[in-house]
Design a protein around this motif. Structure first.
Motif, mmCIF file in Angstrom:
data_model
loop_
_atom_site.group_PDB
_atom_site.id
_atom_site.type_symbol
_atom_site.label_atom_id
_atom_site.label_comp_id
_atom_site.label_asym_id
_atom_site.label_seq_id
_atom_site.Cartn_x
_atom_site.Cartn_y
_atom_site.Cartn_z
ATOM 1 N N GLN A 170 42.481 41.320 46.571
ATOM 2 C CA GLN A 170 42.832 41.622 47.725
ATOM 3 C C GLN A 170 42.862 43.038 48.460
ATOM 4 O OE1 GLN A 170 43.220 38.466 49.361
ATOM 5 N NE2 GLN A 170 43.439 37.281 47.779
ATOM 6 N N PRO A 171 41.793 43.513 48.356
ATOM 7 C CA PRO A 171 41.808 45.113 48.962
ATOM 8 C C PRO A 171 42.136 45.486 49.958
ATOM 9 C CG PRO A 171 39.572 44.141 48.646
ATOM 10 C CD PRO A 171 40.550 43.084 48.139
ATOM 11 N N GLU A 172 41.980 44.559 51.055
ATOM 12 C CA GLU A 172 42.529 44.942 52.483
ATOM 13 C C GLU A 172 43.985 44.895 52.600
ATOM 14 O OE1 GLU A 172 42.178 43.089 57.093
ATOM 15 O OE2 GLU A 172 40.689 42.578 55.484
ATOM 16 N N PHE A 173 44.705 43.994 51.790
ATOM 17 C CA PHE A 173 46.231 43.898 51.851
ATOM 18 C C PHE A 173 46.705 44.815 51.210
ATOM 19 C CE2 PHE A 173 50.111 42.519 49.661
ATOM 20 C CZ PHE A 173 50.886 42.384 50.849
ATOM 21 N N GLY B 32 49.885 43.715 38.421
ATOM 22 C CA GLY B 32 49.811 43.464 40.024
ATOM 23 C C GLY B 32 49.109 44.328 40.825
ATOM 24 N N TRP B 33 49.480 45.516 40.473
ATOM 25 C CA TRP B 33 48.748 46.832 41.374
ATOM 26 C C TRP B 33 47.186 46.714 41.073
ATOM 27 C CZ3 TRP B 33 48.339 50.118 45.153
ATOM 28 C CH2 TRP B 33 47.736 51.212 45.049
ATOM 29 N N GLU B 34 46.800 46.582 39.853
ATOM 30 C CA GLU B 34 45.298 46.575 39.699
ATOM 31 C C GLU B 34 44.536 45.282 40.055
ATOM 32 O OE1 GLU B 34 44.128 48.394 35.762
ATOM 33 O OE2 GLU B 34 46.180 49.505 35.605
ATOM 34 N N LEU B 35 45.253 44.171 39.831
ATOM 35 C CA LEU B 35 44.548 43.101 40.387
ATOM 36 C C LEU B 35 44.462 42.832 41.880
ATOM 37 C CD1 LEU B 35 45.526 40.549 37.626
ATOM 38 C CD2 LEU B 35 43.288 40.948 38.307
ATOM 39 N N THR C 134 37.742 44.665 26.849
ATOM 40 C CA THR C 134 38.394 45.843 27.507
ATOM 41 C C THR C 134 38.997 45.291 28.715
ATOM 42 O OG1 THR C 134 36.440 46.069 29.017
ATOM 43 C CG2 THR C 134 36.208 47.283 26.797
ATOM 44 N N TRP C 135 39.949 46.037 29.244
ATOM 45 C CA TRP C 135 40.631 45.579 30.306
ATOM 46 C C TRP C 135 39.474 45.396 31.648
ATOM 47 C CZ3 TRP C 135 45.053 43.934 31.677
ATOM 48 C CH2 TRP C 135 46.185 44.086 30.578
ATOM 49 N N GLU C 136 38.489 46.294 31.429
ATOM 50 C CA GLU C 136 37.497 46.052 32.764
ATOM 51 C C GLU C 136 36.830 44.666 32.668
ATOM 52 O OE1 GLU C 136 35.676 47.053 36.261
ATOM 53 O OE2 GLU C 136 37.233 48.184 35.262
ATOM 54 N N GLU C 137 36.552 44.397 31.324
ATOM 55 C CA GLU C 137 35.893 42.984 31.251
ATOM 56 C C GLU C 137 37.174 41.895 31.586
ATOM 57 O OE1 GLU C 137 33.102 43.136 27.418
ATOM 58 O OE2 GLU C 137 35.103 43.870 26.874
ATOM 59 N N ALA C 138 38.459 42.127 31.169
ATOM 60 C CA ALA C 138 39.328 41.090 31.531
ATOM 61 C C ALA C 138 39.596 40.778 33.012
ATOM 62 C CB ALA C 138 40.741 41.805 30.967
ATOM 63 N N PHE C 139 39.535 42.000 33.725
ATOM 64 C CA PHE C 139 39.582 41.875 35.265
ATOM 65 C C PHE C 139 38.449 41.243 35.869
ATOM 66 C CE2 PHE C 139 42.582 45.885 35.232
ATOM 67 C CZ PHE C 139 43.810 44.752 35.080
#
Length: 781
Positions: A524-527, A516-519, A102-107
């Motif tokens: 880098q959640p703060e940025f 790019g947006w999801e990763l 899944t995408w969640e597993e990939a991330f």
């Protein structure tokens, strides 16, 4: 910036039971940022059934290449990667070891490996392998910001594609790139009253029709010819436009700088230059005039193998035309002497007064760029930024481009000096397939040895991903994604178009920007918190927040307008002063920046590192001058080899050889031949044609065979016809730019690799051709 409303049909409408979406293309189907207008026709199930050109697009006006016209076959192809997949690194190169996740597993996997590797080796141990990409502009800046690494790297030795010209332009003109004025940004294009048709267009190392490079719509040359423009072409290989040229200067590959210095010699010595522009707006004219005396036309004629009288006549024709323009191509970048060639090109534009005038060469102003400056470095410390590979060895390259130096990246992979590279990400890069890496097997071996984790994301499984990756992420095509295409990467005020999803997505694919947006939000959640949602991210990153993506989508294509003679209006400099954005405020014919970086501030000619002149002792073994990379209408680099219609047009890789040479070697049309030099070997089929001079061969690049065995060592036959195997790394110019992709020596021999190697050697090297497979059948037949 003024946004002009589109005056054509609405961006989406119904036609005979089909939904038509007006959009523009980037990649796939593969192209540089022209933003060709398309109409996607989808049925009620959301399936793409037809593609047509959009007659309302102001520049392309409904014209499309075969890649776009076959996009239906591309989008609906059964071999597309549709779901995320992973594989244990110990099984790299084994096609049957991939497992769907899944995408969640990939991330989760990306996050855990990134944290593990950077904790052990530091943030510089991550690299982003960048190619032309799938977005409407480069993916590199936000990929670097995601992983907080300075090492995003275009892997072609010397960054030998477009960016050397951009760097030279920045240092000599203080503007990113001077392009032929083809009225693309003007309302009404050629009919705009501000525009003038150039009397002469000089094409230097550029075949515009099949390449459509970097935002320049190649067919506009034909449009301007129809309106009276005359052509001068400078190219070793005859092409369609050169057969219509007043002068076709077929020079020996790699000698362009000598020819251009001779043209400057003629224009200056015969007093054909624009005295007013030279006096007011150039720096170092007297020194340039003295330097070009070293190469008069007679000397250039011998160096370049071009008649002296043609050099003189072409120089006079260009200088006397008012206005005139120069379209300069990839040949500038693909030699160690390329920065000097670029310097000469801009000197020709400047001393004839053809910079930023109607019908001349336009440049962008200080406020024209739509990129966020320094975005890629936004998430890293100063110490990390300073560790960018090559920054201190090649500051002209790395400091201007904010890219790791390609050759030093290879060195780091091979030696772990100055530090190890342990994690990588392919961003639109199939580097092993003879696209953007010299000596690709060397890159392959270094990556296998060094990388502990490598990610690929693409529409297809490629040889690069199959051999070196542990995670594969599936991408949308241009018909399934949101995005923005800006010509010339936004550095010139021409157009930008909006990519709009037109069909139901295939599988669980995502666009690069979505990745790019999801990763970014995860790593880098703060940025990334500065963006409220994905559309806000696209709007701010691609449109500088000047309008929302929804607003832009309704306009389909936006012409940005153009102000001429910006140097007279204070529009080129951040301080608002008149002149050019250089240290002297002028076009630097004597370059203060070149001198600062340790190179000669004036143009000079150097022979290619391997040539009949510089290495005559090699001619007995390697008697031909090899040039590579001429563009084709069917393919964009390695892309499109799965598409039956495109393969039918050009089923196998070929090389051009003159009939006299072919006869001497006993080679007939379509014979298989082996090309070899001291760096590598490959096999290609002969195209016997006078389009190349005797003693010169031109070879296709970017070949692999998707229908063949995907496993190591074969890897879809990627090594067998890989012309980049004959191109070396570490042969750049003094400032780190350029590589001899278009000027090196080789031998040609009728036969195949199987004639020269044992079966065991063929298997071990991946050169064998499975006899039972045919491209028409495909792997899913």
């Amino acid at each position: 910036m003024e946004f002009k409303d589109d005056l054509g049909k609405p961006w989406r409408y119904e036609d005979d039971g089909l939904t038509v979406t007006r959009s523009c293309v980037w990649s796939p189907p593969g192209c540089h940022p022209v933003g060709c207008g398309v109409k996607f026709y989808a049925d009620e199930d959301g399936t793409l059934v037809k593609v047509e050109g959009d007659e309302n697009q102001p520049v392309t006006k409904g014209r499309l290449c075969p890649r776009c016209l076959t996009l239906k076959d591309y989008v609906n192809h059964p071999d597309r990667i549709k779901y995320p997949m992973k594989r244990d690194p110990k099984y790299r190169g084994q096609a049957d070891k991939w497992e769907r996740i899944t995408w969640e597993e990939a991330f989760d996997l990306i996050e855990s490996e990134w944290k593990r590797i950077t904790a052990k080796y530091g943030p510089t141990s991550v690299a982003v392998w960048a190619g032309t990409g799938r977005e409407g502009g480069t993916f590199m800046p936000y990929a670097a910001a995601i992983f907080a690494t300075p090492n995003y790297c275009y892997t072609q030795s010397g960054y030998a594609c477009y960016l050397p010209r951009m760097a030279a332009s920045a240092y000599v003109l203080g503007a990113v790139y001077p392009e032929i004025d083809f009225a693309g940004g003007l309302e009404g294009t050629y009919d705009n009253p501000e525009f003038k048709v150039p009397e002469v267009i000089m094409l230097v190392g550029k075949d515009p029709l099949p390449s459509n490079p970097d935002g320049f719509f190649g067919h506009s040359v034909v449009d301007l010819m129809r309106r009276g423009a005359k052509l001068i072409t400078i190219d070793p290989r005859t092409n369609w436009v050169s057969t219509r040229a007043a002068y076709n200067l077929r020079l020996r590959p790699g000698t362009d700088t000598a020819l251009l210095m001779a043209m400057l010699n003629v224009i200056i010595n015969e007093d054909l230059y624009d005295h007013d522009f030279v006096e007011k707006w150039t720096y170092g004219f007297d020194q340039l005039a003295e330097r070009v005396q070293a190469i008069p036309p007679a000397k250039a004629a011998v160096i370049c193998d071009v008649p002296e009288e043609d050099i003189i006549a072409a120089a006079r024709m260009y200088a006397n035309a008012k206005p005139a323009s120069i379209a300069w191509g990839l040949a500038t970048d693909q030699k160690a002497n390329g920065q000097q060639m670029a310097h000469c090109v801009m000197a020709l534009m400047a001393i004839t007064g053809n910079i930023d005038i109607p019908g001349g060469n336009i440049i962008g102003g200080f406020a024209d760029s739509l990129n966020e400056p320094g975005f890629g470095f936004s998430t890293m410390t100063d110490e990390t930024k300073d560790a960018l590979l090559g920054l201190h060895e090649y500051p002209a390259y790395c400091g201007m481009l904010l890219n790791a130096h390609a050759d030093l990246m290879l060195k780091a992979l091979e030696t772990e000096e100055p530090y190890p590279i342990k994690m990588g990400l392919y961003a639109g890069n199939n580097l092993l397939a003879g696209t953007c890496a010299a000596e690709p097997r060397r890159w392959h071996d270094a990556m296998i040895k060094s990388l502990e984790f490598n990610i690929g994301f693409d529409v297809w499984m490629t040889p690069s991903t199959q051999s070196t990756c542990d995670l594969m992420l599936p991408l949308t095509t241009v018909a399934e994604r949101d995005g923005v295409v800006f010509t010339h990467y936004s550095s010139l005020p021409v157009t930008y178009g909006i990519m709009t999803p037109a069909i139901k997505r295939i599988g669980e694919t995502k666009s690069d920007m979505e990745l790019g947006w999801e990763l970014g939000r995860r790593l880098q959640p703060e940025f990334w918190s500065q963006y409220t949602d994905f559309e806000d991210f696209v709007s701010k990153f691609r449109l500088m927040g000047k309008m929302s993506l929804s607003e832009a989508r309704e306009k389909v294509c936006i012409q940005r307008g153009h102000t001429y003679r910006k140097y007279e209006k204070g529009l080129l400099r951040g301080d608002g002063q008149l002149g050019f954005n250089t240290p002297t405020g002028r076009v630097e014919l004597w370059s203060t920046m070149f001198q600062r970086f340790g190179d000669d501030p004036l143009p000079y000619y150097e022979e290619p590192q391997y040539s009949p002149v510089s290495t005559p002792g090699l001619l007995d073994e390697f008697p031909f001058v090899l040039t590579t990379g001429a563009r084709r209408y069917e393919y964009f680099h390695s892309e499109g080899k799965q598409i039956p219609y495109l393969r039918e047009i050009h089923p196998e890789p070929t090389f051009d050889i003159n009939p006299a040479d072919a006869e001497a070697l006993g080679i007939a049309q379509n014979d298989m031949c082996v090309l070899r030099n001291q760096f590598g070997v490959c096999e290609l089929r002969a195209n016997v044609s006078p389009i190349v001079k005797p003693g010169v061969v031109q070879a296709d690049h970017g070949w692999w065979y998707p229908e063949e065995d995907p496993n190591e060592p074969h890897l879809y036959g990627v090594w067998r016809s890989n012309i980049n195997s004959l191109i070396p790394n570490f042969h750049t110019g003094k400032m780190g730019f350029g590589a001899p992709f278009k000027c090196i020596l080789c031998s040609v021999k009728k036969g195949s690799l199987a004639d020269e190697m044992s079966h065991e050697e063929l298997i071990a090297g991946g050169y064998d051709r499975p006899a039972h497979l045919d491209w028409k059948e495909g792997r899913n037949a």
